[in-house]
Design a protein around this motif. Sequence first.
Motif, PDB file in Angstrom:
ATOM      1  N   ASP A  19       0.848  -1.197   0.000  1.00 33.67           N
ATOM      2  CA  ASP A  19       0.000   0.000   0.000  1.00 33.67           C
ATOM      3  C   ASP A  19       0.881   1.244   0.000  1.00 33.67           C
ATOM      4  O   ASP A  19       1.374   1.682   1.028  1.00 33.67           O
ATOM      5  CB  ASP A  19      -0.902  -0.024   1.243  1.00 33.67           C
ATOM      6  N   ARG A  20       1.158   1.758  -1.221  1.00 29.26           N
ATOM      7  CA  ARG A  20       1.931   2.992  -1.408  1.00 29.26           C
ATOM      8  C   ARG A  20       3.278   2.915  -0.675  1.00 29.26           C
ATOM      9  O   ARG A  20       3.619   3.756   0.148  1.00 29.26           O
ATOM     10  CB  ARG A  20       1.122   4.210  -0.956  1.00 29.26           C
ATOM     11  N   ILE A  21       4.053   1.891  -1.036  1.00 24.66           N
ATOM     12  CA  ILE A  21       5.367   1.666  -0.412  1.00 24.66           C
ATOM     13  C   ILE A  21       6.416   2.547  -1.084  1.00 24.66           C
ATOM     14  O   ILE A  21       6.545   2.560  -2.311  1.00 24.66           O
ATOM     15  CB  ILE A  21       5.786   0.189  -0.542  1.00 24.66           C
ATOM     16  N   SER A  22       7.196   3.258  -0.271  1.00 30.08           N
ATOM     17  CA  SER A  22       8.313   4.052  -0.779  1.00 30.08           C
ATOM     18  C   SER A  22       9.559   3.744   0.052  1.00 30.08           C
ATOM     19  O   SER A  22       9.489   3.708   1.286  1.00 30.08           O
ATOM     20  CB  SER A  22       8.008   5.549  -0.707  1.00 30.08           C
ATOM     21  N   LEU A  23      10.657   3.499  -0.632  1.00 30.35           N
ATOM     22  CA  LEU A  23      11.937   3.341   0.057  1.00 30.35           C
ATOM     23  C   LEU A  23      13.066   3.564  -0.934  1.00 30.35           C
ATOM     24  O   LEU A  23      12.887   3.433  -2.148  1.00 30.35           O
ATOM     25  CB  LEU A  23      12.062   1.969   0.734  1.00 30.35           C
ATOM     26  N   THR A  24      14.237   3.888  -0.392  1.00 30.21           N
ATOM     27  CA  THR A  24      15.416   4.144  -1.213  1.00 30.21           C
ATOM     28  C   THR A  24      16.571   3.295  -0.712  1.00 30.21           C
ATOM     29  O   THR A  24      16.843   3.254   0.492  1.00 30.21           O
ATOM     30  CB  THR A  24      15.816   5.626  -1.167  1.00 30.21           C
ATOM     31  N   VAL A  25      17.225   2.606  -1.646  1.00 27.08           N
ATOM     32  CA  VAL A  25      18.404   1.796  -1.339  1.00 27.08           C
ATOM     33  C   VAL A  25      19.594   2.455  -2.028  1.00 27.08           C
ATOM     34  O   VAL A  25      19.645   2.527  -3.264  1.00 27.08           O
ATOM     35  CB  VAL A  25      18.227   0.347  -1.821  1.00 27.08           C
ATOM     36  N   GLU A  26      20.527   2.928  -1.238  1.00 27.26           N
ATOM     37  CA  GLU A  26      21.670   3.634  -1.799  1.00 27.26           C
ATOM     38  C   GLU A  26      22.680   2.660  -2.382  1.00 27.26           C
ATOM     39  O   GLU A  26      22.814   1.518  -1.926  1.00 27.26           O
ATOM     40  CB  GLU A  26      22.352   4.480  -0.715  1.00 27.26           C
ATOM     41  N   ALA A  27      23.389   3.120  -3.407  1.00 28.25           N
ATOM     42  CA  ALA A  27      24.482   2.312  -3.958  1.00 28.25           C
ATOM     43  C   ALA A  27      25.544   2.114  -2.882  1.00 28.25           C
ATOM     44  O   ALA A  27      25.811   3.000  -2.067  1.00 28.25           O
ATOM     45  CB  ALA A  27      25.078   3.007  -5.178  1.00 28.25           C
ATOM     46  N   GLY A  28      26.138   0.909  -2.859  1.00 26.54           N
ATOM     47  CA  GLY A  28      27.172   0.628  -1.880  1.00 26.54           C
ATOM     48  C   GLY A  28      26.661   0.378  -0.477  1.00 26.54           C
ATOM     49  O   GLY A  28      27.425   0.486   0.483  1.00 26.54           O
ATOM     50  N   SER A  29      25.365   0.026  -0.356  1.00 27.49           N
ATOM     51  CA  SER A  29      24.790  -0.202   0.967  1.00 27.49           C
ATOM     52  C   SER A  29      24.043  -1.527   1.016  1.00 27.49           C
ATOM     53  O   SER A  29      23.687  -2.093  -0.018  1.00 27.49           O
ATOM     54  CB  SER A  29      23.828   0.930   1.346  1.00 27.49           C
ATOM     55  N   ILE A  30      23.824  -2.007   2.246  1.00 32.90           N
ATOM     56  CA  ILE A  30      22.998  -3.197   2.484  1.00 32.90           C
ATOM     57  C   ILE A  30      21.759  -2.725   3.236  1.00 32.90           C
ATOM     58  O   ILE A  30      21.855  -2.258   4.373  1.00 32.90           O
ATOM     59  CB  ILE A  30      23.756  -4.259   3.291  1.00 32.90           C
ATOM     60  N   HIS A  31      20.617  -2.823   2.588  1.00 36.14           N
ATOM     61  CA  HIS A  31      19.368  -2.291   3.132  1.00 36.14           C
ATOM     62  C   HIS A  31      18.489  -3.444   3.590  1.00 36.14           C
ATOM     63  O   HIS A  31      18.129  -4.322   2.803  1.00 36.14           O
ATOM     64  CB  HIS A  31      18.653  -1.469   2.062  1.00 36.14           C
ATOM     65  N   GLY A  32      18.128  -3.464   4.855  1.00 36.39           N
ATOM     66  CA  GLY A  32      17.273  -4.512   5.397  1.00 36.39           C
ATOM     67  C   GLY A  32      15.805  -4.203   5.193  1.00 36.39           C
ATOM     68  O   GLY A  32      15.382  -3.052   5.315  1.00 36.39           O
ATOM     69  N   LEU A  33      15.035  -5.233   4.884  1.00 37.07           N
ATOM     70  CA  LEU A  33      13.582  -5.127   4.766  1.00 37.07           C
ATOM     71  C   LEU A  33      13.007  -6.108   5.776  1.00 37.07           C
ATOM     72  O   LEU A  33      13.092  -7.323   5.607  1.00 37.07           O
ATOM     73  CB  LEU A  33      13.135  -5.464   3.346  1.00 37.07           C
ATOM     74  N   LEU A  34      12.438  -5.568   6.835  1.00 38.38           N
ATOM     75  CA  LEU A  34      12.067  -6.352   8.005  1.00 38.38           C
ATOM     76  C   LEU A  34      10.558  -6.307   8.219  1.00 38.38           C
ATOM     77  O   LEU A  34       9.913  -5.287   7.958  1.00 38.38           O
ATOM     78  CB  LEU A  34      12.787  -5.796   9.237  1.00 38.38           C
ATOM     79  N   GLY A  35       9.997  -7.403   8.674  1.00 38.14           N
ATOM     80  CA  GLY A  35       8.568  -7.436   8.967  1.00 38.14           C
ATOM     81  C   GLY A  35       8.118  -8.843   9.288  1.00 38.14           C
ATOM     82  O   GLY A  35       8.821  -9.815   9.002  1.00 38.14           O
ATOM     83  N   GLU A  36       6.943  -8.958   9.889  1.00 40.78           N
ATOM     84  CA  GLU A  36       6.403 -10.266  10.231  1.00 40.78           C
ATOM     85  C   GLU A  36       6.008 -11.028   8.975  1.00 40.78           C
ATOM     86  O   GLU A  36       5.931 -10.459   7.876  1.00 40.78           O
ATOM     87  CB  GLU A  36       5.195 -10.121  11.159  1.00 40.78           C
ATOM     88  N   ASN A  37       5.737 -12.316   9.117  1.00 39.93           N
ATOM     89  CA  ASN A  37       5.238 -13.102   7.992  1.00 39.93           C
ATOM     90  C   ASN A  37       3.949 -12.474   7.474  1.00 39.93           C
ATOM     91  O   ASN A  37       3.042 -12.165   8.244  1.00 39.93           O
ATOM     92  CB  ASN A  37       4.962 -14.542   8.434  1.00 39.93           C
ATOM     93  N   GLY A  38       3.887 -12.274   6.158  1.00 43.07           N
ATOM     94  CA  GLY A  38       2.677 -11.693   5.572  1.00 43.07           C
ATOM     95  C   GLY A  38       2.644 -10.179   5.577  1.00 43.07           C
ATOM     96  O   GLY A  38       1.615  -9.583   5.234  1.00 43.07           O
ATOM     97  N   ALA A  39       3.764  -9.528   5.924  1.00 46.36           N
ATOM     98  CA  ALA A  39       3.778  -8.062   5.979  1.00 46.36           C
ATOM     99  C   ALA A  39       3.846  -7.429   4.601  1.00 46.36           C
ATOM    100  O   ALA A  39       3.591  -6.232   4.450  1.00 46.36           O
ATOM    101  CB  ALA A  39       4.964  -7.581   6.818  1.00 46.36           C
ATOM    102  N   GLY A  40       4.192  -8.204   3.562  1.00 45.16           N
ATOM    103  CA  GLY A  40       4.275  -7.665   2.206  1.00 45.16           C
ATOM    104  C   GLY A  40       5.687  -7.555   1.680  1.00 45.16           C
ATOM    105  O   GLY A  40       5.903  -7.036   0.578  1.00 45.16           O
ATOM    106  N   LYS A  41       6.674  -8.059   2.432  1.00 44.87           N
ATOM    107  CA  LYS A  41       8.074  -7.945   2.016  1.00 44.87           C
ATOM    108  C   LYS A  41       8.334  -8.678   0.703  1.00 44.87           C
ATOM    109  O   LYS A  41       8.916  -8.120  -0.232  1.00 44.87           O
ATOM    110  CB  LYS A  41       9.004  -8.523   3.098  1.00 44.87           C
ATOM    111  N   SER A  42       7.909  -9.947   0.643  1.00 41.87           N
ATOM    112  CA  SER A  42       8.186 -10.755  -0.549  1.00 41.87           C
ATOM    113  C   SER A  42       7.477 -10.197  -1.773  1.00 41.87           C
ATOM    114  O   SER A  42       8.028 -10.214  -2.881  1.00 41.87           O
ATOM    115  CB  SER A  42       7.767 -12.211  -0.309  1.00 41.87           C
ATOM    116  N   THR A  43       6.264  -9.692  -1.595  1.00 39.97           N
ATOM    117  CA  THR A  43       5.554  -9.084  -2.726  1.00 39.97           C
ATOM    118  C   THR A  43       6.345  -7.919  -3.287  1.00 39.97           C
ATOM    119  O   THR A  43       6.511  -7.776  -4.511  1.00 39.97           O
ATOM    120  CB  THR A  43       4.158  -8.613  -2.291  1.00 39.97           C
ATOM    121  N   LEU A  44       6.881  -7.077  -2.407  1.00 38.97           N
ATOM    122  CA  LEU A  44       7.610  -5.890  -2.854  1.00 38.97           C
ATOM    123  C   LEU A  44       8.862  -6.266  -3.641  1.00 38.97           C
ATOM    124  O   LEU A  44       9.117  -5.721  -4.722  1.00 38.97           O
ATOM    125  CB  LEU A  44       7.980  -5.034  -1.645  1.00 38.97           C
ATOM    126  N   VAL A  45       9.649  -7.205  -3.139  1.00 40.72           N
ATOM    127  CA  VAL A  45      10.890  -7.548  -3.847  1.00 40.72           C
ATOM    128  C   VAL A  45      10.593  -8.349  -5.120  1.00 40.72           C
ATOM    129  O   VAL A  45      11.382  -8.311  -6.073  1.00 40.72           O
ATOM    130  CB  VAL A  45      11.874  -8.295  -2.932  1.00 40.72           C
TER     131      VAL A  45
END
Length: 514
Positions: A19-45
């Motif tokens: 639902d209207r997800i916005s995030l920025t992953v900078e070059a040269g960085s490791i960005h974590g995407l954290l959340g409970e099961n079913g939070a929408g993480k896998s859908t986003l990636v």
Amino acid sequence: MRVELQDISKRFGTVQANDRISLTVEAGSIHGLLGENGAGKSTLVKILSGFITKDSGRLLLDGRETEIRTPADAMKVGIGMLHQDPLDFPPLSVLENFMVGKSGSLLMARSRVVRQFRELAAQFNFDLNLYAKVGNLTVGERQQLEILRLLSLGVNTLILDEPTTGISAAQKDALFAAARKLADQGKSVIFVSHKLEDVNQLCDRLTVMRQGQVVGNLPVPCAEAELINLIFGHELAPPVKPPTQRDQIALDLENVMLISDRLQIRIDRLTVNQGEVVGLAGLEGSGQQLLLQLCAGLLKTPTGQICVNGQNLTQQPYPAYLNGGIGYSPADRLREGLIPGLTIQEHVALRTPAKSWFIDWKDILDKTQRSIALFNIRGKPSSTVERLSGGNQQRTQLSLLPVPLNLLLMEQPTRGLDIESTLWVWQQLIARCEGGTTILFTSSDLDEIMQYSDRVIVFSSGKMSQPIDASQLTVDRLGQMIGGRFDALLNADSPPDYPTPEIAKQSTKQNVMG
């Protein structure tokens, strides 16, 4: 490569996954995407990697708007994804899998490909046999192969989807070292997880999701209490198991053998009491699964006898064990516990004893709806099980276990689950124990074994210990015993020689099959 997601939305029927997800992953960085099961993480990636198309929103790579509709589109712009279960071809060799996706002639110079593989493998300290069959590799080795393949195809943004589930401590260290090296090279890494310790150990920054929305963007490290509140919206309290009154034997094994193509373990006598929880600890393939399968009637012993609640089940067929009140929950939910392609309602129908030649679908629907409500499954009766999150698959599998049970045998009951789902599972298991059910379970998490077991059995190097009161153990001593030091209890004050406690603890956090 800098990755920007702006107002990404995705709906599946009535479920708003993103639902209207916005995030920025900078070059040269490791960005974590954290959340409970079913939070929408896998859908986003999966949207970012082209496995799912977004409904709305924008994707910018290094400031340039880009459309990604297929995995091939993603690869063309330098985005690759390492799935929790790597997408490979088990019958083929490592080299043949490495060549998948490469352009050019089918007769491309083999020596050039071999040289490229070896150079990449050496760069990341991955030790893989070029000619081994992929089907014979561990999950961690398959991950390493897929990372090398993606990098050889020019990936600049690598997505790691729950990569630490089912791999050894050494493989996890190698994976994290590879991720850091990629970031040092200016590539971006997106690390999807529900494990707080992993994101704090690896990531530079993280985004927390809950119910399809972003609820926090934080630098790392973060306080665990703050993360838990962001992920779940409330504090979590672990369930407490009351002491077991050990006065009635529920499981009695005498003079039995655990036999596989690699192991042969003799059990002179093992008794487990009603309502007791016994944890089985050990490295992968050490015999834990053999014991569970023997007690479930899936493995036969050439000698001795097996009694459950006083009933002799030795050499009886599997249905006799089911009728004896024995339930078995395997670790691999989709391959052994559930049937992909079937709905929750169809699973309930399979588990419901037939009263006639015809299925009463109205009655099955009512039972399914009650199970969904009771077990808080985020799905509908018509939802196919493979579309459920890992936590909801486990809830579904638990809902299918008969009530009551005399003996419940569980492999990895909380593998791949977030903290809240883990606590919920144990609440259900403790409630069964209070009702008289005896539980034997395996886990790759020593803390879980220590927290919930009345007694612990350790498997190591083809040996099995006698049951040990959990109160006599520490995580360090348990780790030493798993490493082969069965005398750790007798020499509790002596320093460990092999493995060290921390290595022993971490080395067991892998895909323990039994």
